[in-house]
Write a protein that holds these residues in place. Structure first.
Motif, PDB file in Angstrom:
ATOM      1  N   ARG A 163       0.982  -1.118  -0.087  1.00 22.19           N
ATOM      2  CA  ARG A 163      -0.034  -0.032   0.057  1.00 22.19           C
ATOM      3  C   ARG A 163       0.886   1.251  -0.117  1.00 22.19           C
ATOM      4  O   ARG A 163       0.615   2.195  -0.734  1.00 22.19           O
ATOM      5  N   ASN A 164       1.914   1.278   0.758  1.00 18.31           N
ATOM      6  CA  ASN A 164       2.933   2.218   0.732  1.00 18.31           C
ATOM      7  C   ASN A 164       3.874   2.302  -0.386  1.00 18.31           C
ATOM      8  O   ASN A 164       4.786   3.290  -0.604  1.00 18.31           O
ATOM      9  N   GLY A 165       3.909   1.468  -1.333  1.00 15.72           N
ATOM     10  CA  GLY A 165       4.569   1.304  -2.338  1.00 15.72           C
ATOM     11  C   GLY A 165       6.174   1.313  -2.009  1.00 15.72           C
ATOM     12  O   GLY A 165       7.077   2.005  -2.916  1.00 15.72           O
ATOM     13  N   THR A 166       6.272   0.514  -0.985  1.00 10.38           N
ATOM     14  CA  THR A 166       7.750   0.310  -0.564  1.00 10.38           C
ATOM     15  C   THR A 166       8.546  -0.230  -1.577  1.00 10.38           C
ATOM     16  O   THR A 166       8.286  -1.476  -2.077  1.00 10.38           O
ATOM     17  N   ARG A 167       9.799   0.157  -1.857  1.00 12.09           N
ATOM     18  CA  ARG A 167      10.896  -0.366  -2.782  1.00 12.09           C
ATOM     19  C   ARG A 167      11.853  -1.155  -1.770  1.00 12.09           C
ATOM     20  O   ARG A 167      12.206  -0.957  -0.810  1.00 12.09           O
ATOM     21  N   TRP A 168      12.396  -2.340  -2.550  1.00 16.34           N
ATOM     22  CA  TRP A 168      13.296  -3.172  -1.826  1.00 16.34           C
ATOM     23  C   TRP A 168      14.450  -2.125  -1.416  1.00 16.34           C
ATOM     24  O   TRP A 168      15.186  -2.273  -0.321  1.00 16.34           O
ATOM     25  N   ASP A 169      15.074  -1.349  -2.230  1.00 16.29           N
ATOM     26  CA  ASP A 169      16.122  -0.409  -1.538  1.00 16.29           C
ATOM     27  C   ASP A 169      15.896   0.582  -0.707  1.00 16.29           C
ATOM     28  O   ASP A 169      16.854   1.307   0.018  1.00 16.29           O
ATOM     29  N   GLU A 170      14.790   0.554  -0.341  1.00 17.65           N
ATOM     30  CA  GLU A 170      14.342   1.440   0.813  1.00 17.65           C
ATOM     31  C   GLU A 170      14.240   0.795   2.021  1.00 17.65           C
ATOM     32  O   GLU A 170      14.021   1.410   3.163  1.00 17.65           O
ATOM     33  N   LEU A 171      14.338  -0.626   2.232  1.00 19.18           N
ATOM     34  CA  LEU A 171      14.542  -1.341   3.508  1.00 19.18           C
ATOM     35  C   LEU A 171      15.871  -0.923   4.082  1.00 19.18           C
ATOM     36  O   LEU A 171      16.971  -0.950   3.734  1.00 19.18           O
ATOM     37  N   PRO A 172      15.882  -0.772   5.532  1.00 19.21           N
ATOM     38  CA  PRO A 172      17.020  -0.312   6.260  1.00 19.21           C
ATOM     39  C   PRO A 172      18.016  -1.514   6.299  1.00 19.21           C
ATOM     40  O   PRO A 172      17.778  -2.732   6.439  1.00 19.21           O
ATOM     41  N   GLY A 173      19.243  -1.026   5.812  1.00 14.35           N
ATOM     42  CA  GLY A 173      20.522  -1.926   6.198  1.00 14.35           C
ATOM     43  C   GLY A 173      20.249  -2.929   4.826  1.00 14.35           C
ATOM     44  O   GLY A 173      20.878  -4.049   4.881  1.00 14.35           O
ATOM     45  N   THR A 208      21.546  -4.642   2.065  1.00  9.25           N
ATOM     46  CA  THR A 208      22.793  -5.048   1.154  1.00  9.25           C
ATOM     47  C   THR A 208      22.525  -6.394   0.330  1.00  9.25           C
ATOM     48  O   THR A 208      23.219  -6.435  -0.654  1.00  9.25           O
ATOM     49  N   ALA A 209      21.579  -7.101   0.692  1.00  9.89           N
ATOM     50  CA  ALA A 209      21.319  -8.227  -0.036  1.00  9.89           C
ATOM     51  C   ALA A 209      20.710  -8.290  -1.363  1.00  9.89           C
ATOM     52  O   ALA A 209      20.813  -9.140  -2.310  1.00  9.89           O
ATOM     53  N   TYR A 210      19.625  -7.150  -1.241  1.00 12.93           N
ATOM     54  CA  TYR A 210      18.875  -7.295  -2.828  1.00 12.93           C
ATOM     55  C   TYR A 210      18.478  -5.567  -2.968  1.00 12.93           C
ATOM     56  O   TYR A 210      17.329  -5.292  -2.638  1.00 12.93           O
ATOM     57  N   PRO A 211      19.374  -4.812  -3.026  1.00 16.74           N
ATOM     58  CA  PRO A 211      19.071  -3.106  -3.049  1.00 16.74           C
ATOM     59  C   PRO A 211      18.712  -2.802  -4.396  1.00 16.74           C
ATOM     60  O   PRO A 211      19.466  -2.175  -5.477  1.00 16.74           O
ATOM     61  N   VAL A 212      17.556  -3.206  -5.046  1.00  6.25           N
ATOM     62  CA  VAL A 212      17.040  -2.991  -6.152  1.00  6.25           C
ATOM     63  C   VAL A 212      15.977  -1.879  -6.246  1.00  6.25           C
ATOM     64  O   VAL A 212      15.007  -1.913  -5.288  1.00  6.25           O
ATOM     65  N   ARG A 213      15.891  -1.039  -7.200  1.00  3.33           N
ATOM     66  CA  ARG A 213      14.878  -0.068  -7.401  1.00  3.33           C
ATOM     67  C   ARG A 213      13.403  -0.556  -7.908  1.00  3.33           C
ATOM     68  O   ARG A 213      13.084  -0.067  -9.089  1.00  3.33           O
ATOM     69  N   LYS A 214      12.855  -1.335  -7.380  1.00  4.26           N
ATOM     70  CA  LYS A 214      11.569  -1.846  -7.730  1.00  4.26           C
ATOM     71  C   LYS A 214      10.993  -2.133  -6.382  1.00  4.26           C
ATOM     72  O   LYS A 214      10.967  -2.578  -5.485  1.00  4.26           O
ATOM     73  N   ASN A 215       9.315  -2.241  -6.516  1.00  7.42           N
ATOM     74  CA  ASN A 215       8.602  -2.406  -5.463  1.00  7.42           C
ATOM     75  C   ASN A 215       8.347  -3.820  -4.835  1.00  7.42           C
ATOM     76  O   ASN A 215       8.654  -4.868  -5.836  1.00  7.42           O
ATOM     77  N   ILE A 216       8.288  -4.081  -3.726  1.00  5.86           N
ATOM     78  CA  ILE A 216       8.282  -5.293  -3.244  1.00  5.86           C
ATOM     79  C   ILE A 216       6.976  -5.842  -3.420  1.00  5.86           C
ATOM     80  O   ILE A 216       5.656  -5.338  -3.126  1.00  5.86           O
ATOM     81  N   LEU A 217       6.891  -6.788  -4.242  1.00 10.88           N
ATOM     82  CA  LEU A 217       5.532  -7.620  -4.780  1.00 10.88           C
ATOM     83  C   LEU A 217       5.865  -9.160  -4.823  1.00 10.88           C
ATOM     84  O   LEU A 217       7.091  -9.477  -5.267  1.00 10.88           O
ATOM     85  N   ILE A 218       5.044  -9.880  -4.461  1.00 10.72           N
ATOM     86  CA  ILE A 218       5.042 -11.315  -4.665  1.00 10.72           C
ATOM     87  C   ILE A 218       4.902 -11.379  -6.187  1.00 10.72           C
ATOM     88  O   ILE A 218       3.738 -11.078  -6.564  1.00 10.72           O
TER      89      ILE A 218
END
Length: 465
Positions: free
Chosen positions: A259-269, A271-281
């Motif tokens: 709902r908040n449109g959170t991207r992977w690279d916005e998650l704190p810390g 370094t495992a998957y810092p990509v600029r796309k939304n978290i979606l299953i």
């Protein structure tokens, strides 16, 4: 077309590796690869490519099994002919018995020894003439049962052990694969003896259309999530994933991220998957596939305040949240085999989290396809997909009863990852393969009624436009 070609190549490569593993004691890898290539060439120029790997595998397995049976037949006939009384005895060509088929080398050698011994015996003592024995009665031809099934069950129906178990009961199943909602909505079922979608909802629609009251549910599978351990650890830091012997993904927290449109690279810390796309299953297409419909069922329950959706007001209230789960994914496939094969083949890059049937992960583990960094999660809550067979006549009904009651077929279904009527069978498979499955399904919610689920799926469909 480029994406489709890449996926087809990946599926063909995985299928070839699987065949080499299955037939390594019988044929060389070069022979199997050559057979695959020849079978694939028969489908050149076909515009619809989605099921080509499945059709190629089916053709190759049939050819390999037929060749193996011919080798065994040749060895057996040689021995039987040597033992026939009152016949002119000649030694068979031992080079033919010593075939390139490695599995029958011991049989060929044994046959050669028996032939030599019989040659000596019959040279010394010819038996008294006996009247010819009556020819055995011909075996009854197997009843062919034609059906259309969800793609996740194709490996089960193509399993030689399943084919043999059905043959012992006088049945030969010829099946084609399709998305379960396709089976219920757009496929002409008049030419089939049964339909076998992956849910009660799709089966109910088929029953309405065909005016059929009988149905069989020989096995089921809860919905699950395939991901990777670094991704699970990353989401664990947000509270979305709860780690444990059987790890879970909190659907409510996940819906908040979407709902908040959170991207992977916005998650704190991260370094495992810092990509600029939304978290979606990653899912299948909700317009054609049952697994996506089950995703809608689980998510709608959470979006509706942990209550099964019922009525137009509730449907409209949850529709925006459901639409966000799908429209950002881009292209989605019609069957769960597509995204799960991408998960197995391409790794974390394009498919970090995938919505699947639990049975797919268990079956892949049994086949040795699960890599050390892969892991299984259960959505909390989840829903149970009951694979339901709808017969259209006596032959389809016969198959439904066999799949539901025959102990051997139930055991083989468990080997393919399905939860059968006997819980111990599935538990044994999971324990032997060390698959971290949920022994008892506790956090399982009911799905909406057939009509409500259709309304929700229609709402998602409109969001694509």
């Amino acid at each position: 077309m480029v994406i489709a070609t890449v996926r087809e190549e990946q599926a063909i490569r995985q299928m070839t590796e699987r065949l080499v593993e299955n037939y390594t004691e019988t044929y060389s890898a070069e022979h199997i690869e050559s057979t695959v290539g020849a079978a694939r060439r028969k489908f050149e120029g076909r515009p619809v490519r989605q099921f080509i790997p499945i059709l190629v595998e089916r053709r190759v397995r049939r050819e390999l099994e037929k060749a193996a049976e011919a080798e065994a037949e040749a060895a057996t006939v040689a021995v039987e002919k040597a033992a026939e009384p009152n016949t002119t005895f000649t030694l068979p060509d031992l080079r033919q018995l010593w075939s390139a088929n490695k599995r029958y080398v011991p049989l060929a050698a044994a046959a050669a020894v028996v032939v030599v011994v019989l040659a000596v015996v019959f040279a010394v003592r010819q038996p008294v003439s006996q009247p010819p024995a009556a020819a055995p009665a011909p075996a009854a031809a197997a009843t062919v049962v034609r059906g259309v099934v969800g793609s996740e069950k194709m490996a089960f129906f193509q399993d030689p052990k399943v084919i043999e178990a059905l043959a012992r009961n006088g049945v030969r199943a010829e099946v084609e694969a399709a998305g379960s909602r396709q089976i219920a909505t757009s496929i002409d079922l008049a030419k089939y003896d049964f339909a076998f979608p992956s849910s009660e909802q799709a089966a109910e629609r088929i029953q309405r259309q065909r005016n059929v009251t009988v149905k069989y549910t020989p096995f089921s599978s809860p919905m699950a999530i395939a991901t990777f351990k670094p991704i699970a650890d990353l989401l664990g830091g947000t509270g979305v994933v709860r780690q444990g012997p059987v790890s879970t993904l909190d659907l409510r927290r996940y819906l908040d991220l979407v709902r908040n449109g959170t991207r992977w690279d916005e998650l704190p810390g991260n370094t495992a998957y810092p990509v600029r796309k939304n978290i979606l299953i990653s899912t299948t297409d909700p317009r054609s596939s049952n697994s996506a419909a089950m995703y809608v069922a689980a998510a709608s329950y959470v979006a509706n305040g942990n209550t099964v959706v019922q009525g137009q007001t509730a449907e409209q209230a949850v529709s925006p949240a459901l639409a966000r789960l799908f429209v950002g994914q881009g292209y989605t496939e019609n069957t769960t085999e597509g995204p799960f094969n991408n998960y197995l083949a391409t790794g974390v890059g394009p498919t970090p989290i995938v919505w699947i049937y639990e049975a797919q992960y268990v079956e892949a583990t049994v086949r040795g396809q699960i890599k050390p960094d892969m892991t299984l999660l259960y959505p909390s809550p989840t829903v149970l997909s009951r694979h339901t067979l709808v017969p259209f006549g006596a032959t389809g009904d016969r198959l439904g009863r066999l799949l539901s009651t025959d102990p051997e077929l139930q055991r083989l279904a468990a080997e393919h990852g399905f939860r059968t009527n006997g819980a111990a069978q599935f538990a044994k498979v999971a324990a032997e393969r060390n698959v971290p499955v949920a022994a008892d399904l506790i956090d399982v919610v009911a799905t909406p009624t057939y009509d409500t689920l259709e309304h929700l799926l229609d709402g998602v469909t409109k969001s694509y436009n």
